[in-house]
Design a protein around this motif. Sequence first.
Motif, mmCIF file in Angstrom:
data_model
loop_
_atom_site.group_PDB
_atom_site.id
_atom_site.type_symbol
_atom_site.label_atom_id
_atom_site.label_comp_id
_atom_site.label_asym_id
_atom_site.label_seq_id
_atom_site.Cartn_x
_atom_site.Cartn_y
_atom_site.Cartn_z
ATOM 1 N N VAL A 37 0.829 -1.214 0.000
ATOM 2 C CA VAL A 37 0.000 0.000 0.000
ATOM 3 C C VAL A 37 0.858 1.256 0.000
ATOM 4 O O VAL A 37 0.529 2.245 -0.661
ATOM 5 C CB VAL A 37 -0.973 -0.001 1.202
ATOM 6 C CG1 VAL A 37 -1.698 1.329 1.330
ATOM 7 C CG2 VAL A 37 -1.966 -1.149 1.072
ATOM 8 N N PRO A 41 -2.412 4.786 -1.279
ATOM 9 C CA PRO A 41 -2.732 3.714 -2.229
ATOM 10 C C PRO A 41 -3.004 4.201 -3.656
ATOM 11 O O PRO A 41 -2.886 3.432 -4.599
ATOM 12 C CB PRO A 41 -3.963 3.048 -1.621
ATOM 13 C CG PRO A 41 -4.544 4.049 -0.695
ATOM 14 C CD PRO A 41 -3.413 4.914 -0.238
ATOM 15 N N PRO A 131 -3.547 -2.186 -3.236
ATOM 16 C CA PRO A 131 -3.702 -0.724 -3.150
ATOM 17 C C PRO A 131 -4.902 -0.218 -3.960
ATOM 18 O O PRO A 131 -5.598 0.700 -3.526
ATOM 19 C CB PRO A 131 -2.393 -0.171 -3.719
ATOM 20 C CG PRO A 131 -1.429 -1.282 -3.633
ATOM 21 C CD PRO A 131 -2.220 -2.550 -3.720
ATOM 22 N N LEU A 134 -8.008 -0.939 -1.894
ATOM 23 C CA LEU A 134 -8.067 -0.048 -0.740
ATOM 24 C C LEU A 134 -8.441 1.361 -1.173
ATOM 25 O O LEU A 134 -9.275 2.016 -0.539
ATOM 26 C CB LEU A 134 -6.736 -0.048 0.015
ATOM 27 C CG LEU A 134 -6.706 0.800 1.285
ATOM 28 C CD1 LEU A 134 -7.743 0.332 2.300
ATOM 29 C CD2 LEU A 134 -5.317 0.787 1.890
#
Length: 149
Positions: A37, A41, A131, A134
């Motif tokens: 991440v 992100p 990432p 997220l």
Amino acid sequence: MSETEAGAPQRESARGTVRVLLYSHDAGVREQVRLAVGRRPAADVAEVEFVECATEPMVWRKLRAGEVDLMILDGEAQPVGGMGLCRQAKDEIYRCPPTLVLVGRADDSWLAAWSRAEAVASHPIDPTDLPAKLAELIREHSNRIVASS
């Protein structure tokens, strides 16, 4: 701090950050997530600050204190897996933070759906996929996240 309807304090995020609770008993998994991440992100979302938890009691402490905006829970964690923890949190925590669950295999996505997680990613950690998922979770729930730019 302000009070939520349930009476628990609601922490305001530090300027420009989203606090992400990261739960796994395995320090290696937590490190893989942090490295994948990074600090942000995606370019269009706020920076993330990880709040690492290796035990279930610490997860509950952070949730009840209102100290996190999002959660990443390891479904393979021991002795308490992230999927069961997610489902219980969705039942017990008022305005439970949006959650991404890490599953052991892509075929386990149905278990993440059972847990009521908003997003799912699989082991091994994919440094492109995680990432992106997220960031999407942050975008979708930005109205609930108090981060400021």
